[in-house]
Design an enzyme around this catalytic site. Sequence first.
Site, PDB file in Angstrom:
ATOM      1  N   ARG A  98       0.842  -1.187   0.000  1.00  0.00           N
ATOM      2  CA  ARG A  98       0.000   0.000   0.000  1.00  0.00           C
ATOM      3  C   ARG A  98       0.884   1.247   0.000  1.00  0.00           C
ATOM      4  O   ARG A  98       1.971   1.254   0.579  1.00  0.00           O
ATOM      5  CB  ARG A  98      -0.871  -0.018   1.252  1.00  0.00           C
ATOM      6  N   THR A 377     -10.094   0.198  -9.314  1.00  0.00           N
ATOM      7  CA  THR A 377      -9.067  -0.713  -8.826  1.00  0.00           C
ATOM      8  C   THR A 377      -9.089  -1.884  -9.788  1.00  0.00           C
ATOM      9  O   THR A 377     -10.001  -1.999 -10.595  1.00  0.00           O
ATOM     10  CB  THR A 377      -9.410  -1.147  -7.382  1.00  0.00           C
ATOM     11  N   THR A 395      -4.267  -0.656  -7.031  1.00  0.00           N
ATOM     12  CA  THR A 395      -5.093   0.475  -7.424  1.00  0.00           C
ATOM     13  C   THR A 395      -4.293   1.753  -7.576  1.00  0.00           C
ATOM     14  O   THR A 395      -3.186   1.890  -7.038  1.00  0.00           O
ATOM     15  CB  THR A 395      -6.210   0.702  -6.372  1.00  0.00           C
ATOM     16  N   ASP A 419      -7.603   8.773   0.750  1.00  0.00           N
ATOM     17  CA  ASP A 419      -8.174   7.727   1.590  1.00  0.00           C
ATOM     18  C   ASP A 419      -7.897   7.947   3.074  1.00  0.00           C
ATOM     19  O   ASP A 419      -8.397   7.202   3.921  1.00  0.00           O
ATOM     20  CB  ASP A 419      -7.643   6.349   1.169  1.00  0.00           C
ATOM     21  N   SER A 448      -7.597   0.823   3.382  1.00  0.00           N
ATOM     22  CA  SER A 448      -8.074   0.403   2.068  1.00  0.00           C
ATOM     23  C   SER A 448      -9.191  -0.619   2.202  1.00  0.00           C
ATOM     24  O   SER A 448      -9.284  -1.348   3.198  1.00  0.00           O
ATOM     25  CB  SER A 448      -6.930  -0.226   1.270  1.00  0.00           C
ATOM     26  N   SER A 449     -10.047  -0.680   1.178  1.00  0.00           N
ATOM     27  CA  SER A 449     -11.098  -1.699   1.107  1.00  0.00           C
ATOM     28  C   SER A 449     -10.722  -2.883   0.226  1.00  0.00           C
ATOM     29  O   SER A 449     -11.520  -3.811   0.068  1.00  0.00           O
ATOM     30  CB  SER A 449     -12.395  -1.082   0.576  1.00  0.00           C
ATOM     31  N   GLY A 469     -13.874  -1.740  -6.883  1.00  0.00           N
ATOM     32  CA  GLY A 469     -15.180  -1.210  -6.516  1.00  0.00           C
ATOM     33  C   GLY A 469     -15.223  -0.348  -5.281  1.00  0.00           C
ATOM     34  O   GLY A 469     -16.281  -0.225  -4.654  1.00  0.00           O
ATOM     35  N   GLY A 470     -14.086   0.238  -4.858  1.00  0.00           N
ATOM     36  CA  GLY A 470     -14.118   1.068  -3.657  1.00  0.00           C
ATOM     37  C   GLY A 470     -14.586   0.262  -2.459  1.00  0.00           C
ATOM     38  O   GLY A 470     -14.207  -0.900  -2.274  1.00  0.00           O
TER      39      GLY A 470
END
Length: 568
Positions: A98, A377, A395, A419, A448-449, A469-470
């Site tokens: 990340r 993403t 992403t 974010d 993050s998702s 998809g967030g």
Amino acid sequence: MLKCIRFSTILFLLINQFSFAQGGRIPAQADSGMVVSSHYLASEIGRDILKKGGSAVDASVATAFALSVSLPAAGNIGGGGFLVYYGNDGKSTTFNFREKAPLAATREMYLDEKGEIRNNSNHDSIIAVGVPGTVAGLYLAHEKYGKLPWAELLEPAIKIAENGFAISPEIEWFSKWVLENKDDYRSTAKIFLKDSVTALKPGDILIQKDLAETLKRIRDKGKDGFYRGKTASLISDYMKRNGGIITEVDLEKYEAEEREPVKGNYKGYEIIGMPPPSSGGVAVVEMLNILEPYDLAKMGQNSAQSLHYLTEAMRRAFADRAQYLGDPNFNPKMPVNEVISKNYAKILNEQIQENKASVSDSANFNKAHLAYESSETTHLSVIDTEGNAVSLTYTLEASYGSKIVVEGAGFILNNEMGDFNAIPGLTNSKGRIGTPANQIEPEKRMLSSMTPTIVAKDGKPILIIGSPGGRTIINTTLQVIVNVLDYDLNIAKAIESPRIHHQWLPDITSFEDWGFSEDTKKIYLEMGHKIKTYNSQGRAMGIQIDPVSGMIYGAADSRSYDGKAAGF
């Protein structure tokens, strides 16, 4: 000449449309190995790496770099992500790459004198860029589990960048956007416009010479080909000239991490997910624990009753996400083990009524309201010939990230700093969240998702899944897992099924605008739920392995324009 290129390209695409289309609910089949990704060229490259004897990690690396060329909206070397690995020996691990906040970042860096965000600067500016992690993460994973030479994995992406490929409608749309904004995005216009002045059209060939040279430096020098030397200088120099804050020191200091997975058990299946700063692994395990006592199969897929229980599980997991989760290096006391425990799920189950919706009460759920997280993403799933599995999601954040191309380097930078919780302490009904766990700090990774997930049975992977998809990523992944394990659907049907999304606040359930009967929605509403509809949720890429025959089944979500499951 251009007209001839377009005609031949369109003819090629028409022919190949039938070769890589998967027939919706009919999965692709293979008996040796498979790669599923959001672009057919990348999937085919990954498959070919497997054919050469490459490992699942080798194929994921080659596929990811190919996506950085063929899917500029989300495939990236200017962003970051997560990789979950499950070996044929039953051992699993994860790699966290990340993005990080730069050293010069501060908690209130986006605020004006009134304490409000300046001009959406945490999303739409050069200071919205986090320190990229993708190259470091792929390199670390390859060091641990790669078999083929690193350079060999970069060559296919380099060839695509040098020789070009026919653009998709998505790139055509972006090119038109760049044309309208070219004065503010001059470096981007040099790549995504013809002669910096004309928008690309269907059938045009996108050639990316600067990106090819950047990939060659990564090919020749590995991680250092990005974080040191010419590429690092190009990034830092561009930042200096344009008001950015990422420096060569930020790049030199960046390190990817190997971490223990989040693990759960659902009806005898092992669930392996990504730990924080991903919230996906924790949330999926928590939701499955809540759902485990219910006989979803008896209720029927997408019945009002089953949707009710799915919604109640989603509501509670997203509340805990907002309250507890962030970068573990800055939040060492996160109660992850407690949140994913069966005992905690029992407590939550006691709150759920059979035919009545709960209320998302901010007074009881940390007073948080979740802010927007972009849906752009991409995900890829891999199984190799030895039965090793990779689930990888990465992403740029928004579609095409910051939309800023590094001059001379040819790749788009992320806008992941958006974010973070940009206004410390402020949480309100308009979508702002200000809790401490995800506030900005230098070198901190933003929450993050992304939810790369592997499901195993008796020490062998049986399902590899993930999606863009967030915040809907988490619930898309959950529903595909439930569709396979509870409703016994094949991977293609599980992915193609209509989906819902609830994220605690706002207290409303999003339904895809197809596939749900009016009777189902009527009963669901009578329980006290609220509904809104939208066109599409996620673009899942999945692989299913039959534990008896060993046959491999793959599916690329038809919600993805160019996705493909490529096996052999």
